[in-house]
Design a protein around this motif. Structure first.
Motif, PDB file in Angstrom:
ATOM      1  N   LYS A   1       0.829  -1.214   0.000  1.00  0.00           N
ATOM      2  CA  LYS A   1       0.000   0.000   0.000  1.00  0.00           C
ATOM      3  C   LYS A   1       0.859   1.258   0.000  1.00  0.00           C
ATOM      4  N   LEU A   2       2.050   1.174   0.560  1.00  0.00           N
ATOM      5  CA  LEU A   2       2.967   2.311   0.604  1.00  0.00           C
ATOM      6  C   LEU A   2       3.837   2.404  -0.645  1.00  0.00           C
ATOM      7  N   GLY A   3       3.682   1.428  -1.541  1.00  0.00           N
ATOM      8  CA  GLY A   3       4.434   1.448  -2.786  1.00  0.00           C
ATOM      9  C   GLY A   3       5.752   0.689  -2.752  1.00  0.00           C
ATOM     10  N   ALA A   4       6.036   0.017  -1.650  1.00  0.00           N
ATOM     11  CA  ALA A   4       7.278  -0.761  -1.552  1.00  0.00           C
ATOM     12  C   ALA A   4       7.068  -2.143  -2.182  1.00  0.00           C
ATOM     13  N   THR A   5       8.159  -2.725  -2.654  1.00  0.00           N
ATOM     14  CA  THR A   5       8.086  -4.037  -3.264  1.00  0.00           C
ATOM     15  C   THR A   5       9.130  -4.951  -2.612  1.00  0.00           C
ATOM     16  N   MET A   6       8.674  -6.049  -2.090  1.00  0.00           N
ATOM     17  CA  MET A   6       9.578  -7.036  -1.507  1.00  0.00           C
ATOM     18  C   MET A   6       9.828  -8.129  -2.544  1.00  0.00           C
ATOM     19  N   THR A   7      11.077  -8.546  -2.657  1.00  0.00           N
ATOM     20  CA  THR A   7      11.404  -9.614  -3.604  1.00  0.00           C
ATOM     21  C   THR A   7      11.946 -10.854  -2.908  1.00  0.00           C
ATOM     22  N   GLU A   8      12.308 -10.707  -1.616  1.00  0.00           N
ATOM     23  CA  GLU A   8      12.827 -11.833  -0.850  1.00  0.00           C
ATOM     24  C   GLU A   8      12.704 -11.527   0.631  1.00  0.00           C
ATOM     25  N   ILE A   9      12.785 -12.576   1.428  1.00  0.00           N
ATOM     26  CA  ILE A   9      12.764 -12.457   2.875  1.00  0.00           C
ATOM     27  C   ILE A   9      14.103 -12.958   3.392  1.00  0.00           C
TER      28      ILE A   9
ATOM     29  N   GLN B   1      10.590 -23.125   4.800  1.00  0.00           N
ATOM     30  CA  GLN B   1       9.833 -23.503   3.603  1.00  0.00           C
ATOM     31  C   GLN B   1       8.398 -23.009   3.691  1.00  0.00           C
ATOM     32  N   ILE B   2       7.795 -23.100   4.864  1.00  0.00           N
ATOM     33  CA  ILE B   2       6.429 -22.606   5.049  1.00  0.00           C
ATOM     34  C   ILE B   2       6.372 -21.110   4.761  1.00  0.00           C
ATOM     35  N   LYS B   3       7.340 -20.344   5.272  1.00  0.00           N
ATOM     36  CA  LYS B   3       7.364 -18.901   5.013  1.00  0.00           C
ATOM     37  C   LYS B   3       7.480 -18.622   3.514  1.00  0.00           C
ATOM     38  N   ALA B   4       8.339 -19.364   2.826  1.00  0.00           N
ATOM     39  CA  ALA B   4       8.494 -19.170   1.379  1.00  0.00           C
ATOM     40  C   ALA B   4       7.189 -19.475   0.651  1.00  0.00           C
ATOM     41  N   ASP B   5       6.529 -20.554   1.059  1.00  0.00           N
ATOM     42  CA  ASP B   5       5.274 -20.942   0.410  1.00  0.00           C
ATOM     43  C   ASP B   5       4.169 -19.935   0.672  1.00  0.00           C
ATOM     44  N   ILE B   6       4.030 -19.502   1.914  1.00  0.00           N
ATOM     45  CA  ILE B   6       2.968 -18.559   2.278  1.00  0.00           C
ATOM     46  C   ILE B   6       3.187 -17.213   1.605  1.00  0.00           C
ATOM     47  N   LEU B   7       4.420 -16.712   1.647  1.00  0.00           N
ATOM     48  CA  LEU B   7       4.713 -15.382   1.123  1.00  0.00           C
ATOM     49  C   LEU B   7       4.977 -15.368  -0.378  1.00  0.00           C
ATOM     50  N   ASP B   8       5.116 -16.577  -0.954  1.00  0.00           N
ATOM     51  CA  ASP B   8       5.356 -16.733  -2.388  1.00  0.00           C
ATOM     52  C   ASP B   8       6.582 -15.950  -2.860  1.00  0.00           C
ATOM     53  N   MET B   9       7.636 -16.063  -2.055  1.00  0.00           N
ATOM     54  CA  MET B   9       8.911 -15.454  -2.440  1.00  0.00           C
ATOM     55  C   MET B   9      10.050 -16.201  -1.742  1.00  0.00           C
TER      56      MET B   9
END
Length: 110
Positions: free
Chosen positions: A7-15, A29-37
């Motif tokens: 909503k603030l215009g930021a883009t995340m590409t990885e965690i 793996q669960i975090k990757a699957d849930i966040l799709d990154m």
């Protein structure tokens, strides 16, 4: 948090994962699957607070020209977990139900 950032215009590409949770392959793996990154586990993640302080101090004292330059010397990736597309729909359905339940229950907490 990702929805707020969008909503603030930021883009995340990885965690970046660190600390105790990063030791669990299942949780990463669960975090990757849930966040799709991708979720990237940092080497020596138990000492990242100290590493961050050392980086900031080094930049402030002129040892490195920038935080980016310093982090390239210190921060390395131990392992990367990629989203499993087979799990995406499952987590999305569960998340949507969570949002519905949260919205329904919010008035009871006022």
């Amino acid at each position: 948090m990702l929805e707020c950032e969008e909503k603030l215009g930021a883009t995340m590409t990885e965690i970046r994962s660190l600390g105790g949770g990063s030791k669990s392959k299942a949780w990463c793996q669960i975090k990757a699957d849930i966040l799709d990154m991708p979720v990237k586990v940092i080497n020596n993640s138990e000492s990242t607070p100290c590493m961050g302080c050392a980086i900031l101090a080094g930049v402030a004292n002129g040892m490195w020209n920038s935080i980016d330059e310093a982090t390239e010397k210190f921060v390395t990736i131990k392992e990367t977990y990629y989203p499993n597309p087979d799990n995406k729909e499952i987590y999305e359905n569960v998340y949507n139900k969570y949002v519905e339940v949260t919205k329904a229950l919010n008035p009871t907490f006022k």
